[in-house]
Design a protein around this motif. Sequence first.
Motif, short mmCIF file in Angstrom:
data_model
loop_
_atom_site.label_atom_id
_atom_site.label_comp_id
_atom_site.label_asym_id
_atom_site.label_seq_id
_atom_site.Cartn_x
_atom_site.Cartn_y
_atom_site.Cartn_z
N GLU A 184 -2.89 4.08 -7.68
CA GLU A 184 -3.07 2.87 -8.43
C GLU A 184 -2.71 3.37 -10.02
OE1 GLU A 184 -7.18 3.65 -7.97
OE2 GLU A 184 -7.35 2.03 -5.75
N GLN A 199 -0.26 1.13 -12.22
CA GLN A 199 -0.78 1.34 -13.82
C GLN A 199 0.20 1.28 -14.68
OE1 GLN A 199 -4.58 2.99 -14.76
NE2 GLN A 199 -3.74 3.02 -16.36
N GLU A 243 1.86 -2.31 -13.09
CA GLU A 243 2.34 -3.39 -11.37
C GLU A 243 1.01 -3.67 -11.69
OE1 GLU A 243 5.22 -5.10 -10.15
OE2 GLU A 243 5.86 -4.30 -12.00
N THR A 244 0.80 -4.22 -10.49
CA THR A 244 -0.45 -4.15 -9.85
C THR A 244 -0.63 -3.94 -7.24
OG1 THR A 244 -0.68 -6.61 -8.81
CG2 THR A 244 -1.87 -6.51 -10.92
N SER A 303 -4.48 -5.21 -2.50
CA SER A 303 -6.36 -5.14 -1.75
C SER A 303 -6.51 -4.76 -0.87
CB SER A 303 -6.21 -6.43 -1.87
OG SER A 303 -6.79 -6.88 -1.07
#
Length: 92
Positions: free
Chosen positions: A67, A71, A75-76, A79
């Motif tokens: 994560e 960040q 990017e992401t 899920s």
Amino acid sequence: LGNRRMSDYLDWLRTQYWMFASGFLRGRSDVASFCWSRHLELVDLLEARDAEGLQALLVEYNRESLEQMAQLGGETVPSDPELRVPAQRDPL
């Protein structure tokens, strides 16, 4: 703790993180709180030979690191990325 294998692994993790993150972290005022800081908990789990606790902590470390890197790179994160720690043949 005298566990050279674990020491080498932790050093490798640290190096990989900093190779990617150092350029993004320069100039941030929140570096100390942004970076992972549960090293003492990790050592306590190693001393206790708590394999289940270590597994959970390392999975959490992997998720948090992913994560953070996403960040920093704009990017992401998917899920539900698979972030397991591979099973070890050698006991702690």
